[in-house]
Design a protein around this motif. Sequence first.
Motif, PDB file in Angstrom:
ATOM      1  N   ILE A  34       0.872  -1.293  -0.006  1.00 38.77           N
ATOM      2  CA  ILE A  34      -0.092   0.192  -0.009  1.00 38.77           C
ATOM      3  C   ILE A  34       0.958   1.397   0.097  1.00 38.77           C
ATOM      4  O   ILE A  34       0.695   2.202  -0.667  1.00 38.77           O
ATOM      5  CB  ILE A  34      -0.862  -0.074   1.187  1.00 38.77           C
ATOM      6  CG1 ILE A  34      -2.009  -1.150   1.133  1.00 38.77           C
ATOM      7  CG2 ILE A  34      -1.607   1.370   1.252  1.00 38.77           C
ATOM      8  CD1 ILE A  34      -2.723  -1.470   2.518  1.00 38.77           C
ATOM      9  N   HIS A  35       1.831   1.441   0.927  1.00 39.02           N
ATOM     10  CA  HIS A  35       2.590   2.446   0.909  1.00 39.02           C
ATOM     11  C   HIS A  35       3.381   2.722  -0.212  1.00 39.02           C
ATOM     12  O   HIS A  35       3.991   3.678  -0.737  1.00 39.02           O
ATOM     13  CB  HIS A  35       3.736   2.081   2.136  1.00 39.02           C
ATOM     14  CG  HIS A  35       4.551   3.533   2.499  1.00 39.02           C
ATOM     15  ND1 HIS A  35       5.958   3.183   2.617  1.00 39.02           N
ATOM     16  CD2 HIS A  35       4.378   4.524   2.759  1.00 39.02           C
ATOM     17  CE1 HIS A  35       6.494   4.450   2.821  1.00 39.02           C
ATOM     18  NE2 HIS A  35       5.460   5.199   2.925  1.00 39.02           N
ATOM     19  N   LEU A  36       3.798   1.566  -1.020  1.00 38.65           N
ATOM     20  CA  LEU A  36       4.330   1.876  -2.382  1.00 38.65           C
ATOM     21  C   LEU A  36       3.473   2.236  -3.620  1.00 38.65           C
ATOM     22  O   LEU A  36       4.010   2.493  -4.712  1.00 38.65           O
ATOM     23  CB  LEU A  36       5.188   0.447  -2.820  1.00 38.65           C
ATOM     24  CG  LEU A  36       6.393   0.209  -1.831  1.00 38.65           C
ATOM     25  CD1 LEU A  36       6.974  -1.190  -2.281  1.00 38.65           C
ATOM     26  CD2 LEU A  36       7.488   1.254  -2.299  1.00 38.65           C
ATOM     27  N   ALA A  37       2.361   2.142  -3.330  1.00 45.49           N
ATOM     28  CA  ALA A  37       1.344   2.475  -4.409  1.00 45.49           C
ATOM     29  C   ALA A  37       1.282   3.786  -4.857  1.00 45.49           C
ATOM     30  O   ALA A  37       1.827   4.867  -4.085  1.00 45.49           O
ATOM     31  CB  ALA A  37      -0.284   2.347  -3.527  1.00 45.49           C
ATOM     32  N   PRO A  38       1.400   4.141  -6.159  1.00 43.96           N
ATOM     33  CA  PRO A  38       1.590   5.155  -6.518  1.00 43.96           C
ATOM     34  C   PRO A  38       0.174   6.422  -6.275  1.00 43.96           C
ATOM     35  O   PRO A  38      -0.683   5.631  -5.934  1.00 43.96           O
ATOM     36  CB  PRO A  38       1.727   5.311  -8.255  1.00 43.96           C
ATOM     37  CG  PRO A  38       0.921   3.779  -8.433  1.00 43.96           C
ATOM     38  CD  PRO A  38       1.128   3.044  -7.218  1.00 43.96           C
ATOM     39  N   GLY A  42       2.317  12.030  -6.440  1.00 40.93           N
ATOM     40  CA  GLY A  42       2.890  11.558  -5.525  1.00 40.93           C
ATOM     41  C   GLY A  42       2.292  11.990  -4.233  1.00 40.93           C
ATOM     42  O   GLY A  42       3.135  11.811  -2.923  1.00 40.93           O
ATOM     43  N   LEU A  43       0.962  12.475  -4.104  1.00 42.21           N
ATOM     44  CA  LEU A  43       0.618  13.112  -2.917  1.00 42.21           C
ATOM     45  C   LEU A  43       0.123  12.322  -1.845  1.00 42.21           C
ATOM     46  O   LEU A  43       0.169  12.714  -0.636  1.00 42.21           O
ATOM     47  CB  LEU A  43      -0.350  14.105  -3.400  1.00 42.21           C
ATOM     48  CG  LEU A  43      -0.758  15.012  -2.298  1.00 42.21           C
ATOM     49  CD1 LEU A  43       0.193  16.025  -1.669  1.00 42.21           C
ATOM     50  CD2 LEU A  43      -1.794  16.027  -2.517  1.00 42.21           C
ATOM     51  N   GLN A  44      -0.074  10.939  -2.192  1.00 40.49           N
ATOM     52  CA  GLN A  44      -0.560   9.936  -1.258  1.00 40.49           C
ATOM     53  C   GLN A  44      -1.507  10.484  -0.156  1.00 40.49           C
ATOM     54  O   GLN A  44      -1.166  10.691   0.994  1.00 40.49           O
ATOM     55  CB  GLN A  44       0.522   9.509  -0.346  1.00 40.49           C
ATOM     56  CG  GLN A  44       1.570   8.342  -1.310  1.00 40.49           C
ATOM     57  CD  GLN A  44       2.730   7.891  -0.469  1.00 40.49           C
ATOM     58  OE1 GLN A  44       3.560   8.528  -0.249  1.00 40.49           O
ATOM     59  NE2 GLN A  44       2.504   6.748  -0.056  1.00 40.49           N
ATOM     60  N   PRO A  45      -2.799  11.128  -0.511  1.00 42.14           N
ATOM     61  CA  PRO A  45      -3.653  11.801   0.168  1.00 42.14           C
ATOM     62  C   PRO A  45      -4.461  10.998   1.144  1.00 42.14           C
ATOM     63  O   PRO A  45      -5.718  11.279   0.983  1.00 42.14           O
ATOM     64  CB  PRO A  45      -4.313  12.872  -0.639  1.00 42.14           C
ATOM     65  CG  PRO A  45      -4.546  12.063  -1.941  1.00 42.14           C
ATOM     66  CD  PRO A  45      -3.198  11.158  -2.039  1.00 42.14           C
ATOM     67  N   TYR A  46      -3.970   9.894   1.672  1.00 40.77           N
ATOM     68  CA  TYR A  46      -4.870   9.045   2.678  1.00 40.77           C
ATOM     69  C   TYR A  46      -3.992   8.503   3.559  1.00 40.77           C
ATOM     70  O   TYR A  46      -2.875   8.524   3.466  1.00 40.77           O
ATOM     71  CB  TYR A  46      -5.688   7.996   1.723  1.00 40.77           C
ATOM     72  CG  TYR A  46      -4.611   7.157   1.028  1.00 40.77           C
ATOM     73  CD1 TYR A  46      -4.255   7.437  -0.431  1.00 40.77           C
ATOM     74  CD2 TYR A  46      -4.356   5.784   1.452  1.00 40.77           C
ATOM     75  CE1 TYR A  46      -3.441   6.688  -1.038  1.00 40.77           C
ATOM     76  CE2 TYR A  46      -3.464   5.091   0.558  1.00 40.77           C
ATOM     77  CZ  TYR A  46      -3.206   5.447  -0.650  1.00 40.77           C
ATOM     78  OH  TYR A  46      -2.110   4.610  -1.343  1.00 40.77           O
ATOM     79  N   THR A  47      -4.511   8.018   4.716  1.00 37.98           N
ATOM     80  CA  THR A  47      -3.970   7.219   5.800  1.00 37.98           C
ATOM     81  C   THR A  47      -4.593   5.757   5.780  1.00 37.98           C
ATOM     82  O   THR A  47      -5.790   5.713   5.719  1.00 37.98           O
ATOM     83  CB  THR A  47      -4.048   8.113   6.962  1.00 37.98           C
ATOM     84  OG1 THR A  47      -3.625   9.439   6.734  1.00 37.98           O
ATOM     85  CG2 THR A  47      -3.560   7.464   8.209  1.00 37.98           C
TER      86      THR A  47
ATOM     87  N   TRP B 201       5.815   9.352   1.675  1.00 40.09           N
ATOM     88  CA  TRP B 201       5.838   9.833   2.915  1.00 40.09           C
ATOM     89  C   TRP B 201       6.336   8.844   3.948  1.00 40.09           C
ATOM     90  O   TRP B 201       6.537   7.594   3.588  1.00 40.09           O
ATOM     91  CB  TRP B 201       4.202   9.906   3.338  1.00 40.09           C
ATOM     92  CG  TRP B 201       3.381  10.854   2.697  1.00 40.09           C
ATOM     93  CD1 TRP B 201       2.112  10.857   2.044  1.00 40.09           C
ATOM     94  CD2 TRP B 201       3.591  12.489   2.707  1.00 40.09           C
ATOM     95  NE1 TRP B 201       1.676  12.076   1.719  1.00 40.09           N
ATOM     96  CE2 TRP B 201       2.501  12.914   1.856  1.00 40.09           C
ATOM     97  CE3 TRP B 201       4.851  13.208   2.805  1.00 40.09           C
ATOM     98  CZ2 TRP B 201       2.556  14.450   1.488  1.00 40.09           C
ATOM     99  CZ3 TRP B 201       4.513  14.661   2.745  1.00 40.09           C
ATOM    100  CH2 TRP B 201       3.741  15.116   2.056  1.00 40.09           C
ATOM    101  N   PRO B 202       6.603   9.287   5.301  1.00 41.06           N
ATOM    102  CA  PRO B 202       7.574   8.178   5.978  1.00 41.06           C
ATOM    103  C   PRO B 202       6.210   7.354   6.246  1.00 41.06           C
ATOM    104  O   PRO B 202       4.999   7.621   6.356  1.00 41.06           O
ATOM    105  CB  PRO B 202       7.628   9.141   7.342  1.00 41.06           C
ATOM    106  CG  PRO B 202       7.678  10.395   6.753  1.00 41.06           C
ATOM    107  CD  PRO B 202       6.886  10.653   5.329  1.00 41.06           C
ATOM    108  N   ARG B 203       6.580   6.002   6.310  1.00 44.48           N
ATOM    109  CA  ARG B 203       5.638   4.934   6.312  1.00 44.48           C
ATOM    110  C   ARG B 203       4.509   5.199   7.678  1.00 44.48           C
ATOM    111  O   ARG B 203       3.459   4.970   7.161  1.00 44.48           O
ATOM    112  CB  ARG B 203       6.169   3.597   6.345  1.00 44.48           C
ATOM    113  CG  ARG B 203       5.413   2.506   6.265  1.00 44.48           C
ATOM    114  CD  ARG B 203       6.384   1.136   6.176  1.00 44.48           C
ATOM    115  NE  ARG B 203       5.601  -0.022   6.096  1.00 44.48           N
ATOM    116  CZ  ARG B 203       5.001  -0.641   6.880  1.00 44.48           C
ATOM    117  NH1 ARG B 203       4.510  -0.148   8.211  1.00 44.48           N
ATOM    118  NH2 ARG B 203       4.173  -2.016   6.765  1.00 44.48           N
TER     119      ARG B 203
END
Lengths: 211, 211
Positions: A34-38, A42-47, B201-203
Motif C-alpha cells: 500500500i505504502h508503495l502505491a503510486p 505522489g501526494l498519497q492523500p490518505y491514511t 511519505w514516512p511509512r
Amino acid sequence: MSVLNDALNWRYAAKRMNGDTVPADRIERILDAIHLAPSSFGLQPYTVLVIDSPALRQRIQDQAAQQPQITECSHLLIFAAWDPVEESAVDELIGRIAAERGVPSEELAAYRDTIKGTVRGKTPEQRVEWAARQAYIGLGHALSAAALEQVDASPMEGFDPAELDHLLDLQSQGLRSVVLVALGYRDTDTDWLAGLKKVRWPRERTIQSVG
Amino acid sequence: MSVLNDALNWRYAAKRMNGDTVPADRIERILDAIHLAPSSFGLQPYTVLVIDSPALRQRIQDQAAQQPQITECSHLLIFAAWDPVEESAVDELIGRIAAERGVPSEELAAYRDTIKGTVRGKTPEQRVEWAARQAYIGLGHALSAAALEQVDASPMEGFDPAELDHLLDLQSQGLRSVVLVALGYRDTDTDWLAGLKKVRWPRERTIQSVG
C-alpha cells in the motif's frame, strides 16, 4: 497464467473468517505494498488505519451492518481519505522530495505550482473524491499483495462513514473513512460464499480493443 | 521483502518510453488482473479500452497535455466508468450470477434488492464516482501486475476527460474516462525521472496502528 493471476483466482471476499492471526511479516508486506502505491503527483492523500484490537473491531462492526468478518478477521484496515486536502500538504510534499533527492526546493517550484493549481481547481468535495480514488489504488495493491501472501482480504463499503469517523474521531485528524478491508483466513465451514464460482462479466465486456 | 514489493520498488511512472512493443502474453496477463479485480457487489461498473494504434494515441495525446509516454508506450489503457450506472445492469448481474452458479434468479432476489437500494441511494454523479472508485481498484491491480511482468506502467489523470470522451465517442457508449495508463518500457536515456529515488511519505504517516 501468472503467479498473481493464480492468486487472484484463489482470492474472494470471504464473508466468514476463522479468527486465526495473520503473521506480522505478512501483514507488514501487505502494508508495504500500500505504502508503495503510486498516487496523483505522489501526494498519497490518505491514511490507512490498522486495527487488531478485538474490542475496537466489535465497536466498528456496529457501524458496519454487523458483518462477521470484521470481528473474525485478524486485522482490519480502514482506508481514510484526507479531508481536507490542503495546499500546505503540497508544500510538505515538495519539501520531502527535495530532501529525499537532495535537490533545492526552488528547482521544484514549477511542479509545486502545477499540483497547487490542480488542488485549487477542485471544490472541497472534489478533493476528497480525488483523495478517495488514490486510496483505491492502494486498495488494489493491498488486495493483490494479500492474495500473493495467501491471506484472505474482504473489501467493504457497507458501513456508515459518518458514524465510523465519529467513533474513531477521524474528523479532528483530517480524515474521512472510505473503505475497509478485513485481513484474515476464510472459514470454509461457515462461509456460504466459499467454493462458489467466481463471477465476472465476460472479459470482452470489461476489456475492449479500440482503434 | 516479497516478489511483489521488489517489483513495486522497481516500478515508477515512466515519463519517457522507448517505443518497444510489450509482448501480447504480458499485456493479456495485465488485463486479466484487471478483469479479476473485485468491485462493490461484483458489479464491475467500468470498461477498460485498450489502444495500440499509434495514430489514435497521437490524437489522444492532444487531449492529454502532450505527455510523451502516450505515443512512446506500447499500449494505452483508458479506464472508463459507466455513466450512467443503471438499475438494469443490476438485473444483468443477477442473471449472470444465476447462470454461472446454476442457481435460480429468484434465490438472488434479496441480493438484487440490496444492490438496487444502494444504486437508488446515489445521485447520478455519486454513481459515477462510485464506479470510478471501482475502476481504481482495477488500476491498482494493473499496476501490480505490470510491475510483476517487468512492464512499465504510467498512470495519468492529466487529460481533458470531456474532450477525450468526445474523441472516442464514449458518452454514446455510456462511458466516462477517468484515468489512463501507458504500458511500455522506460527510456532511461531520455527520462529525467529514471533513476531518481522513489519518494513516499514516512511509512508511519501513511500506515497507522489504532487501538
